[in-house]
Design a protein around this motif. Structure first.
Motif, PDB file in Angstrom:
ATOM      1  N   HIS A 253       0.849  -1.188   0.000  1.00  0.00           N
ATOM      2  CA  HIS A 253       0.000   0.000   0.000  1.00  0.00           C
ATOM      3  C   HIS A 253       0.889   1.244   0.000  1.00  0.00           C
TER       4      HIS A 253
ATOM      5  N   GLY B  19      -3.919   3.792  -0.601  1.00  0.00           N
ATOM      6  CA  GLY B  19      -4.493   2.628  -1.265  1.00  0.00           C
ATOM      7  C   GLY B  19      -3.407   1.688  -1.739  1.00  0.00           C
ATOM      8  N   THR B  20      -3.808   0.694  -2.489  1.00  0.00           N
ATOM      9  CA  THR B  20      -2.843  -0.225  -3.079  1.00  0.00           C
ATOM     10  C   THR B  20      -2.016   0.521  -4.118  1.00  0.00           C
TER      11      THR B  20
ATOM     12  N   GLU C  21      -4.097   1.385  -7.059  1.00  0.00           N
ATOM     13  CA  GLU C  21      -5.043   2.478  -6.815  1.00  0.00           C
ATOM     14  C   GLU C  21      -4.345   3.832  -6.852  1.00  0.00           C
TER      15      GLU C  21
END
Length: 251
Positions: free
Chosen positions: A213, A226-227, A230
Motif C-alpha cells: 500500500h 491505497g494499493t 489504486e
C-alpha cells in the motif's frame, strides 16, 4: 471480534513555530500491510514516524497503536506497547562507542530480565537473521560498510521481536545492488515474521519491491491511500511529479 488497526491516526494536527505541518491528518494501517509513505521535502513524513513512535506529541488528534492511545497514562502499558515496535533510522543511528554485539544487545539488556547467555544467543540469532555471522559482533560501527550498518541497525530494530517495523529511507546511501539485496532481506523477514511495515522512501525500486500500500502525504494531510494500483489512478501534482508521468514504475 476483529483486531484493531496496528496504526490509527485521527485528526492529527502538528505545527512548528506557527507553521502547520499536519492538519486533520487521518491514517489507518492494518496488520500485515507494508505501507510506503511518500511526500515532498518538508511535508512531515519523518515527523509522522516520530509521532507513531511516541517521540513527538501532535498538537491535536489521536495516535493509537494496536488500539492503545499513546496518551494513555499507564506507564507499564506504554512500556509494553513500545516493545511491540522497532525503528530503523535513516543512517542506522548505531552507538559509535559500542560494538555491533553491544548495539544489538542494548534493548535486550534494558529489559533487565535476561541473563548474559540468553542475550548472547539472541544477539547471534538476530545477526543471522540479517545475514551476518557471530564474528561481526566484535566489529565497531566505524569498521562497517554502509550495507552492514543497515543490517546491524535492522538486527537491533528486531531485537525485541516487534510486530510493527518503521523504516526511514531504508536504502538511502546504498548502491543499486546492495539496495536490492536489502529490499529482498526486508521482504523475506516481513513474510517470515508477519511484520507490519511502514517506510518512508523516495526510491521507486524500494517502493515497487516492498510496498503493498502507499500513503501520499501532501497538502498537510494524507491525500491518498491505497494499493499501488489504486495510487496510479490519483490525479495530483505530487503523484504525477514523483513518478515522472510513468506510473507503471510502481507495478
Amino acid at each position: 471480534m476483529s483486531l484493531p488497526p496496528v496504526i490509527e491516526l485521527e485528526g492529527v494536527c502538528t505545527s512548528f513555530r506557527g507553521t502547520a505541518v499536519h492538519r486533520d491528518l487521518a491514517l489507518r494501517i492494518d496488520e500485515g500491510q507494508i505501507v510506503g509513505l511518500l511526500g515532498g521535502s518538508g511535508s512531515g513524513k519523518t515527523t509522522l514516524l516520530r509521532e507513531i513512535l511516541g517521540l513527538h506529541r501532535p498538537d491535536a488528534g489521536v495516535v493509537r497503536l494496536f488500539g492503545v492511545d499513546l496518551n494513555e497514562p499507564d506507564v507499564q502499558l506504554q512500556r509494553n506497547l513500545r516493545r511491540r515496535l522497532g525503528m530503523l533510522f535513516q543512517h542506522g543511528a548505531l552507538f559509535s562507542a559500542l560494538s555491533v554485539f553491544d548495539n544489538i544487545a542494548f534493548p535486550l539488556r534494558e529489559l533487565r530480565c535476561l541473563d548474559g547467555d540468553w542475550i548472547r544467543r539472541l544477539v547471534h540469532l538476530k545477526l543471522a537473521m540479517v545475514g551476518l555471522g557471530a564474528e561481526h559482533g566484535k566489529l565497531m560501527p566505524a569498521e562497517l560498510s554502509g550495507g552492514m550498518v543497515k543490517r546491524v541497525a535492522l538486527a537491533r530494530a528486531l531485537a525485541l521481536e516487534p510486530e510493527l517495523l518503521l523504516l526511514d529511507e531504508p536504502t538511502a546511501g546504498l548502491d543499486p545492488d546492495r539496495s536490492q539485496n536489502f529490499v529482498e532481506l526486508i521482504g523475506d523477514l516481513q513474510r517470515e515474521l508477519g511484520l507490519t511495515v511502514v517506510m518512508v522512501t523516495h526510491d521507486l525500486n524500494t517502493l515497487a519491491g516492498l510496498a503493498t500500500h502507499v500513503a501520499v502525504l501532501a497538502d498537510q494531510h494524507i491525500m491518498a491511500y491505497g494499493t499501488r494500483a489504486e495510487i496510479m489512478t490519483v490525479d495530483h501534482p505530487f503523484v504525477t511529479g514523483f513518478f515522472g508521468g510513468d506510473r507503471r514504475k510502481l507495478l
